[in-house]
Scaffold this active site. Sequence first.
Site, PDB file in Angstrom:
ATOM      1  N   ASP A  66       0.826  -1.211   0.000  1.00 10.51           N
ATOM      2  CA  ASP A  66       0.000   0.000   0.000  1.00 10.51           C
ATOM      3  C   ASP A  66       0.861   1.262   0.000  1.00 10.51           C
ATOM      4  OD1 ASP A  66       0.828  -0.141   2.615  1.00 10.51           O
ATOM      5  OD2 ASP A  66      -1.174   0.016   3.506  1.00 10.51           O
ATOM      6  N   SER A  67       2.202   1.091   0.058  1.00 17.38           N
ATOM      7  CA  SER A  67       3.095   2.236  -0.161  1.00 17.38           C
ATOM      8  C   SER A  67       2.856   2.846  -1.539  1.00 17.38           C
ATOM      9  CB  SER A  67       4.566   1.822  -0.028  1.00 17.38           C
ATOM     10  OG  SER A  67       4.869   0.793  -0.945  1.00 17.38           O
TER      11      SER A  67
ATOM     12  N   ASP B 267      -1.098  -6.078  -0.266  1.00 19.35           N
ATOM     13  CA  ASP B 267      -1.452  -5.452   1.010  1.00 19.35           C
ATOM     14  C   ASP B 267      -2.951  -5.232   1.099  1.00 19.35           C
ATOM     15  OD1 ASP B 267       0.723  -5.100   2.651  1.00 19.35           O
ATOM     16  OD2 ASP B 267       1.228  -3.104   1.905  1.00 19.35           O
TER      17      ASP B 267
ATOM     18  N   LYS C 191      -1.197  -9.228   2.945  1.00 19.46           N
ATOM     19  CA  LYS C 191      -0.412  -8.763   4.100  1.00 19.46           C
ATOM     20  C   LYS C 191      -1.255  -7.739   4.833  1.00 19.46           C
ATOM     21  CE  LYS C 191       3.356  -5.929   3.712  1.00 19.46           C
ATOM     22  NZ  LYS C 191       2.888  -4.733   4.429  1.00 19.46           N
TER      23      LYS C 191
ATOM     24  N   GLU D 278      -1.343  -5.278   8.744  1.00 16.91           N
ATOM     25  CA  GLU D 278      -0.488  -4.709   9.795  1.00 16.91           C
ATOM     26  C   GLU D 278      -1.064  -4.951  11.192  1.00 16.91           C
ATOM     27  OE1 GLU D 278       0.200  -0.543   8.966  1.00 16.91           O
ATOM     28  OE2 GLU D 278       0.974  -0.974   6.954  1.00 16.91           O
TER      29      GLU D 278
ATOM     30  N   GLU E 290       9.564  -3.899  10.368  1.00 15.32           N
ATOM     31  CA  GLU E 290      10.037  -2.645   9.768  1.00 15.32           C
ATOM     32  C   GLU E 290      10.586  -1.684  10.818  1.00 15.32           C
ATOM     33  OE1 GLU E 290       7.267  -0.930   7.008  1.00 15.32           O
ATOM     34  OE2 GLU E 290       8.402   0.944   6.855  1.00 15.32           O
TER      35      GLU E 290
HETATM   36  O1  KIV Z   1       3.582  -1.104   1.552  1.00 14.49           O
HETATM   37  C1  KIV Z   1       4.755  -1.531   1.460  1.00 14.49           C
HETATM   38  O2  KIV Z   1       5.470  -1.277   0.486  1.00 14.49           O
HETATM   39  C2  KIV Z   1       5.261  -2.345   2.556  1.00 14.49           C
HETATM   40  C3  KIV Z   1       6.727  -2.673   2.559  1.00 14.49           C
HETATM   41  C4  KIV Z   1       7.525  -1.546   3.077  1.00 14.49           C
HETATM   42  C5  KIV Z   1       7.011  -3.897   3.353  1.00 14.49           C
HETATM   43  O3  KIV Z   1       4.534  -2.716   3.416  1.00 14.49           O
END
Ligand code: KIV
Length: 277
Positions: free
Chosen positions: A44-45, A89, A119, A121, A188
């Site tokens: 989600d970055s 994510d 994924k 959090e 992280e």
């Molecule tokens: O969203 C993302 O790119 C991430 C990575 C930094 C692991 O969660």
Amino acid sequence: MPLRPADLTRRKQAGLPITMLTAWDALSAAVVAGAGVDAVLVGDSLAMVVLGHATTLPVTLEEMLHHCRAAGRGLAAVAAHDPPLLICDLPFLSYQCGADAAVAAAGRVLKETPAVAVKLEGAEPETLAVIDRMVRSGIPVMGHLGLTPQSVHQLGYRRQASDPVSQERLRRRALALQEAGCFALVIEHVPEELASGLSASLVIPVIGIGAGDGCDGQVRVTADLLGLTSRQPPFSPPLMQGRALAVEVLGRWVREQGPAAAPRPATRPASPAAPHC
Ligand code: KIV
């Protein structure tokens, strides 16, 4: 043979390092697959890296699905028989509003994209319950602890778990994620000794970013490594100055076409760092 989530644990048991890079579309996915990574994360970055948001919070599930489908097409184009593991994510508020909604959101990722895992959090009790439901429904889940950007308004982008009490809490949460059924854990921006200790004590692979070299694997935001973003997190230095290089070569092309306006600077003027991961 396509890589499966459980293969990452086998890699850890065999002492083989695990690599994961982010991708946000067909182009970036083809590039990172060409580099030979084990896993590709549609993180989600991308909210910050490619959509221009100030945090990861605004990106929607629909947008993540759209980008994940594109990344999947990029993988199919270059690695049809031996694709890396594709993980997507779950964005902010797609898994925090009740277990049914969370399982439905994760299920959409597996039904509507080529991703084979999600994924998410944190390790709050509600999150652990949601992970348990997902895993029992056949959805592989990767955890994420330490700096969790979806909690930026509580944690900031600071290094996490700097004191013994928060380190012990993080160890307990990591174990809880393993017990809930996560197949791997991203950790992280935490102290190196904490991350390497977790890698040694957990059965599942611990994949670090800003967590030292002692993890079972490493993950990076691809745009950071390529130097494409205007501001890199301090723990993820670029391998090349991709943005400046692109501006330079494209500027040369523009100038070759005839008289042009003065070039703009490649990067924005310095402002407080807001890393996107
Ligand atoms: O969203 C993302 O790119 C991430 C990575 C930094 C692991 O969660």
